[in-house]
Scaffold this motif. Structure first.
Motif: not given
Length: 286
Positions: A14-15, A85-89, A247-248, A253-254
């Motif tokens: 992801p990075l 890339n859409s923020g869904h790790v 992700g956290i 990400e929430p």
């Protein structure tokens, strides 16, 4: 150590892809294919596996299965890049937590493999966790299931295809090579132009996309010959765990109560399933 290294590299992907988030997903996957194939060919040559590649290409049934697996892994790569890339790790992490359990179900349904009562309980717990996302995280559910299904089916097809991991990926990327050229050429003709050459960092990153694809696969291929399946089964959870932590703590990400409850149930299912496998293995006669 080679298995751990492979899954750690996969866990930190992801990075890498987040750093290339300005590159359109289709183009990025295209460059990934184009730069992976030369490395695979070099590895095949170094390991003396050219005969394996030729044998697979000469077998029509094997080649047709590799065509299917190429489409599945190409779709999985695209879905993964879009997710990151859409923020869904976290969704990507969940997808790869679900994948082993999905693979078990595919084996049960399509190959006639049998599960114990404990394993069915684990699958039911995982199903409950997935169902929770229907209460308020539909987008996360969609991404996670798309990744799990595409990679699960890919694994199923490759299980039925008598080709090693590196020769198989070599043929798969060869089959995807022409579509990849079309994708990068299409992007080059667009008003935005090609991302290759955009700046030094992007160019290096695109070249490195082949390395980050081939290197962990080679490490995994070595580990698969050294370790038993139960050990590999435990080690594979390093990758989604690292993605979850990224992700956290990195991407912020929430993790609302519904998502947290889903992960807890999935983790419980994995722990129960793994415990049952280990218990049965220890009881099996030597």
């Amino acid at each position: 150590m080679t298995a751990v290294a492979a899954y750690v590299l996969w866990g930190f992907l992801p990075l890498f892809f987040h750093a290339l988030r300005h590159v359109p997903a289709m183009e990025l996957v295209g460059w990934r294919v184009l730069f992976t194939l030369p490395l695979c060919l070099a590895i095949v040559a170094a390991r003396g596996q050219a005969a394996d590649v030729r044998a697979a290409l000469a077998d029509r049934t094997v080649l047709l299965r590799l065509c299917a697996s190429a489409l599945l892994i190409g779709a999985n790569w695209l879905l993964y890049v879009i997710a990151i890339n859409s923020g869904h790790v976290l969704a990507a992490s969940l997808g790869y937590y679900i994948n082993p359990l999905l693979s078990v179900l595919l084996g049960t349904i399509l190959l006639g493999e049998r599960l114990t009562r404990t394993q069915w309980t684990a699958v039911a717990i995982a199903g409950l966790g997935i169902a929770l996302l229907l209460a308020g995280a539909i987008e996360m559910l969609g991404i996670a299931l798309a990744l799990a299904v595409s990679f699960g089916l890919y694994g199923f097809v490759r299980k039925l295809t008598p080709v090693g991991s590196v020769p198989g990926l070599t043929i798969e990327t060869s089959l995807l090579y022409l579509p990849a050229i079309v994708l990068v050429a299409w992007q080059a003709r667009s008003p935005a132009g090609s991302s290759l050459g955009l700046d030094a960092g992007t160019t290096i990153g695109l070249f490195a996309s082949g390395l980050v694809t081939a290197a962990p696969l080679l490490l995994f291929a070595v580990a698969a010959r050294q370790l038993d399946l139960s050990t590999l089964g435990f080690v594979q959870f390093i990758s989604p765990t690292l993605a979850f932590l990224l992700g956290i703590f990195v991407f912020g990400e929430p993790l609302d109560p519904v998502r947290l409850a889903c992960f807890v149930l999935i983790w419980t299912a994995i722990a129960l399933f793994s415990w049952d496998m280990l218990r049965r293995r220890q009881r099996a006669p030597a």
